[in-house]
Design a protein around this motif. Structure first.
Motif, PDB file in Angstrom:
ATOM      1  N   UNK A   2      -2.373  23.885   1.752  1.00  0.00           N
ATOM      2  CA  UNK A   2      -2.300  24.193   3.183  1.00  0.00           C
ATOM      3  C   UNK A   2      -1.479  23.127   3.896  1.00  0.00           C
ATOM      4  N   UNK A   3      -0.599  23.590   4.782  1.00  0.00           N
ATOM      5  CA  UNK A   3       0.333  22.695   5.478  1.00  0.00           C
ATOM      6  C   UNK A   3       0.486  23.160   6.922  1.00  0.00           C
ATOM      7  N   UNK A   4       0.321  22.237   7.881  1.00  0.00           N
ATOM      8  CA  UNK A   4       0.569  22.611   9.283  1.00  0.00           C
ATOM      9  C   UNK A   4       2.018  22.328   9.622  1.00  0.00           C
ATOM     10  N   UNK A  44       1.930  32.642   6.499  1.00  0.00           N
ATOM     11  CA  UNK A  44       1.997  31.760   7.668  1.00  0.00           C
ATOM     12  C   UNK A  44       0.998  32.301   8.684  1.00  0.00           C
ATOM     13  N   UNK A  45       0.119  31.435   9.153  1.00  0.00           N
ATOM     14  CA  UNK A  45      -0.934  31.865  10.071  1.00  0.00           C
ATOM     15  C   UNK A  45      -0.856  31.044  11.349  1.00  0.00           C
ATOM     16  N   UNK A  81       0.691  26.448  13.786  1.00  0.00           N
ATOM     17  CA  UNK A  81       1.185  27.278  12.689  1.00  0.00           C
ATOM     18  C   UNK A  81       0.904  26.594  11.353  1.00  0.00           C
ATOM     19  N   UNK A  82       0.256  27.342  10.451  1.00  0.00           N
ATOM     20  CA  UNK A  82      -0.106  26.831   9.121  1.00  0.00           C
ATOM     21  C   UNK A  82       0.559  27.684   8.046  1.00  0.00           C
ATOM     22  N   UNK A  83       0.939  27.034   6.957  1.00  0.00           N
ATOM     23  CA  UNK A  83       1.461  27.747   5.791  1.00  0.00           C
ATOM     24  C   UNK A  83       0.470  27.562   4.653  1.00  0.00           C
TER      25      UNK A  83
END
Length: 231
Positions: free
Chosen positions: A203-205, A178-179, A133-135
């Motif tokens: 980008x943040x995981x 959120x991807x 999950x990435x933001x």
């Protein structure tokens, strides 16, 4: 059972030559007894160095909060890396500690490090479909149409032979999303969003499989059990 000199060298204590000197100096014991035979084989659980048990002889699995500015490469020419966050002994292990997948220099968040090569291969294999999950913060407004597009498994990225696997997009605000991905292509989040006119600015995981960072601060890490991801 492993040779004493090789065991110490592989766990990052010292070189094999130095290990032999340590053993002959009586710094290493097996079942409480000193030995001067550096070629002797022993169970790592029975070995002590200066009276202390060996440092993670079964292996390492670490959850790291990677800050922006660090790379996941061991090549020092690429700049400061995530391995600099670890104790020197862990950085000298053989097999070396490496990342399970990568986060680029400008991406922060959850990163797993291990010296277990089988675990690296298993968790990065597309067939296991481990969700990540990435933001993302982007420079253009996101539309609901992207949710359908990404979920459909039809998005074809430039120079890719196959379309991206279905991905779940949640729009948090007009320029935040959120991807969730189950594959790990090169710069995939950035490329997917850029293909639709939205450049990723940050980008943040946030999650890898069942794992989250919790209150772990950037640059910090915590140990995980080696059986965190059972076969």
């Amino acid at each position: 059972m492993r040779r004493l000199d090789q065991l110490l060298a592989n766990l990052g204590y010292c070189s094999r030559r130095e290990a032999r000197a340590w053993i002959q100096a009586g710094r290493v014991t097996v079942r409480g007894r000193a030995t001067d035979d550096f070629g002797a084989k022993a169970d790592p659980a029975d070995v002590r160095v200066d009276g202390e048990p060996l440092d993670h002889p079964a292996g390492l699995l670490l959850l790291v909060h990677k800050p922006v500015g660090l790379v996941c490469s061991h090549d020092e020419r690429e700049g400061p890396n995530v391995y600099s966050l670890l104790p020197p002994r862990w950085r000298a292990r053989n097999p070396q500690v490496t990342s399970i997948g990568r986060l680029d220099k400008d991406t922060s968040g959850l990163l797993l490090l291990t010296d277990q090569s089988a675990l690296v291969h298993r968790l990065t294999s597309p067939k296991h479909k481990v969700p990540k999950v990435y933001r993302a913060t982007v420079n253009a407004d996101l539309t609901p149409a992207l949710v359908t597009l990404f979920a459909g498994g039809t998005l074809q990225l430039k120079n890719e032979k196959a379309p991206c696997a279905p991905a779940e997009l949640k729009i948090i605000s007009p320029r935040e999303a959120e991807l969730t991905l189950t594959e790990g292509r090169y710069h995939q989040v950035r490329r997917m969003l850029a293909s639709q006119g939205a450049e990723v600015m940050a980008l943040h995981r946030a999650r890898f499989g069942p794992l989250e960072l919790g209150d772990l601060a950037p640059g910090q890490w915590r140990e995980l059990p080696l059986d965190t991801f059972p076969p």
